[in-house]
Design an enzyme around this catalytic site. Structure first.
Site, PDB file in Angstrom:
ATOM      1  N   TYR A 160      -6.257  -5.378  -3.914  1.00 31.39           N
ATOM      2  CA  TYR A 160      -6.581  -6.269  -2.805  1.00 31.39           C
ATOM      3  C   TYR A 160      -7.275  -7.551  -3.278  1.00 31.39           C
ATOM      4  O   TYR A 160      -7.079  -8.604  -2.695  1.00 31.39           O
ATOM      5  CB  TYR A 160      -7.522  -5.570  -1.814  1.00 31.39           C
ATOM      6  N   LYS A 205      -3.910   7.725  -9.780  1.00 29.59           N
ATOM      7  CA  LYS A 205      -2.574   7.773 -10.386  1.00 29.59           C
ATOM      8  C   LYS A 205      -2.811   7.650 -11.902  1.00 29.59           C
ATOM      9  O   LYS A 205      -2.290   6.743 -12.579  1.00 29.59           O
ATOM     10  CB  LYS A 205      -1.725   6.622  -9.812  1.00 29.59           C
ATOM     11  N   ASP A 227       0.594  10.738  -5.199  1.00 32.16           N
ATOM     12  CA  ASP A 227       1.865  11.197  -4.605  1.00 32.16           C
ATOM     13  C   ASP A 227       1.729  12.658  -4.148  1.00 32.16           C
ATOM     14  O   ASP A 227       2.127  13.023  -3.040  1.00 32.16           O
ATOM     15  CB  ASP A 227       3.051  11.001  -5.572  1.00 32.16           C
ATOM     16  N   ASP A 252      -6.113   3.164   2.048  1.00 36.60           N
ATOM     17  CA  ASP A 252      -5.490   2.529   3.220  1.00 36.60           C
ATOM     18  C   ASP A 252      -4.313   3.383   3.690  1.00 36.60           C
ATOM     19  O   ASP A 252      -4.184   3.713   4.871  1.00 36.60           O
ATOM     20  CB  ASP A 252      -5.012   1.125   2.824  1.00 36.60           C
TER      21      ASP A 252
HETATM   22  C1  IPM Z   1      -7.001  -1.571   7.408  1.00 35.10           C
HETATM   23  C2  IPM Z   1      -5.944  -2.642   7.362  1.00 35.10           C
HETATM   24  C3  IPM Z   1      -6.350  -3.742   6.395  1.00 35.10           C
HETATM   25  C4  IPM Z   1      -6.389  -3.139   5.000  1.00 35.10           C
HETATM   26  C5  IPM Z   1      -5.493  -5.020   6.412  1.00 35.10           C
HETATM   27  C6  IPM Z   1      -5.342  -5.585   7.780  1.00 35.10           C
HETATM   28  C7  IPM Z   1      -6.058  -6.051   5.491  1.00 35.10           C
HETATM   29  O1  IPM Z   1      -4.691  -2.102   7.062  1.00 35.10           O
HETATM   30  O2  IPM Z   1      -8.154  -1.890   7.710  1.00 35.10           O
HETATM   31  O3  IPM Z   1      -6.671  -0.401   7.183  1.00 35.10           O
HETATM   32  O4  IPM Z   1      -5.334  -3.057   4.334  1.00 35.10           O
HETATM   33  O5  IPM Z   1      -7.472  -2.751   4.572  1.00 35.10           O
HETATM   34 MN    MN Z   2      -4.670   0.064   7.093  1.00 39.91          MN
END
Ligand code: IPM
Ligand code: MN
Ligand code: NAD
Length: 355
Positions: free
Chosen positions: A136, A185, A217, A241
């Site tokens: 990210y 992973k 996975d 996520d």
């Molecule tokens: C979450 C969302 C966010 C993330 C996006 C909107 C940046 O999917 O809060 O789960 O990937 O963290």
């Molecule tokens: Mn999300």
């Protein structure tokens, strides 16, 4: 006590409106609320998804209640203006590295899970997702290459980043069933090898907690095969996520799961944090009074508990939500016909009867 309310886009304002009615019902003495623009809404009004005033309002609060960001109108904007940058910016600017996403089966909802009811009933897990690192926040970019456009997003984790989130997970597991499953992973990724080595080191401080490692996975597969095996899942930003959305479907709906994003800062009342449903702005149902507000209401409960030191009030809100669901007041996401407002009404009616 100050709460900054950032409702955002799509269903964000609809579900936050119900959480705000719940907090009004609690009538907490000395509570002040501030509302700020964020996401596509802020871009359209101020030319930026995270205006300086909004960030300042969040910093000045004891806790932030966040709805969702994301707007199809903004999908083609340059990255820095996309609504999603607002939530990423808040998480990094406020140092909120620990994202707690609890997923537990609600009695009465087993039949709405795509899993067999006996599997759904056994779910009681907590995803501890690292929130300030990984792919990210690594270097990213794009260029023209021989194969056409090329893009890259650098995945990295340092030991200090892994250490602090691992401590969060082990401490959380001590208050739960004392088992941590670290998901990585490590058979392929260098980041994951550092992740795994560091988690093993941190585990030595928690001899009462069992540690296991699982490749991501396999973890995705195990979560639908036998979700009851998980207690605390410790993982990075991207895997967390994905696995948390999957956990929400196992419980019944993404409209049910709340989250807390915490850092190190303590206030007079608790730990400063940002609280949001795990779902997004759901443009497909926005503006139709169809969204499930439970995730937003449970996010408020987490705010009360972690940032305002109001554990008893948090418990009351959680019980009111459980009662609403077991009474069968369900939205379209759970095969019912209750509107956003009707679910909010039912939670509030239940709340006033719970002491
Ligand atoms: C979450 C969302 C966010 C993330 C996006 C909107 C940046 O999917 O809060 O789960 O990937 O963290
Ligand atoms: Mn999300
Ligand atoms: P989403 O979570 O918004 O929606 C996925 C599906 O779940 C949709 O069918 C939606 O209708 C349904 N859904 C979500 N929340 C619901 C609720 N409370 N009640 C009933 N149904 C619900 O994910 P998406 O469609 O992939 O993304 C839409 C936008 O939201 C994108 O712009 C994305 O970037 C953004 N997003 C933001 C956040 C955030 O603000 N933290 C989180 C996830 C996605």
């Amino acid at each position: 006590m100050k709460i900054a309310v950032l409702a955002g886009d799509g269903i964000g304002p609809e579900v936050i409106a119900e959480a705000l009615r719940v907090i009004e019902t609690l009538a907490l003495p000395g509570l002040t609320m501030f509302e700020g623009d964020v996401g596509g809404t802020a871009y359209k009004r101020h030319g930026h998804p995270l205006p300086a005033e909004t960030l300042q309002m969040a910093r000045a609060a004891d806790g932030v209640l966040f709805g969702a960001v994301g707007d199809p109108d903004c999908d083609d904007l340059p990255r820095e203006y996309r609504p999603e940058q607002a939530i990423l910016g808040l998480r990094s600017e406020l140092g909120l590295f620990a994202n707690l996403r609890p997923a537990a089966g609600f009695p009465g909802l087993e039949d709405f899970s795509p899993l067999k009811p006996e599997l759904a009933r056994g779910i009681d897990l907590l995803v501890v997702r690292e929130l300030n690192g990984d792919v990210y926040f690594g270097n990213k970019g794009e260029r023209d290459g021989e194969g056409g456009r090329e893009g890259w997003d650098m995945m990295s984790y340092s030991q200090s980043e892994v250490r602090r989130i691992a401590h969060t997970a082990f401490a959380a597991a001590q208050k739960r069933r004392r088992k941590v499953t670290s998901v990585d992973k490590a058979n392929v990724l260098e980041t994951s090898r550092i992740w795994r080595d560091t988690v093993i080191e941190v585990a030595r401080d928690y001899p009462d907690v069992a540690l296991e490692h699982m490749y991501v996975d396999n973890a995705a597969m195990q979560m639908v095969r036998s979700p009851g095996q998980f207690d605390t899942i410790l993982t990075g930003n991207l895997f967390g996520d994905i696995l948390s959305d999957q956990a929400s479907a196992c419980v019944g709906s993404i409209g049910l799961l709340a989250s807390a994003s915490l850092g190190e800062r303590q206030t007079a009342f608790g730990t400063f944090g940002l609280y949001e449903p795990i779902h997004g702005s759901a443009p497909d149902i926005a503006g139709r009074n169809k969204a499930n507000p439970v995730a937003a209401i449970l996010s408020l409960a987490m705010l009360l508990r972690h940032s305002l030191g109001r554990d008893a009030d948090a418990g009351r809100v959680e019980r009111a939500v459980s009662q609403t669901l077991s009474d069968g007041v369900l939205g379209a996401d759970l095969g019912g016909s209750a509107t956003t407002r009707e679910i909010g009404d039912a939670v509030i009616s239940a709340l006033v009867t719970i002491s």
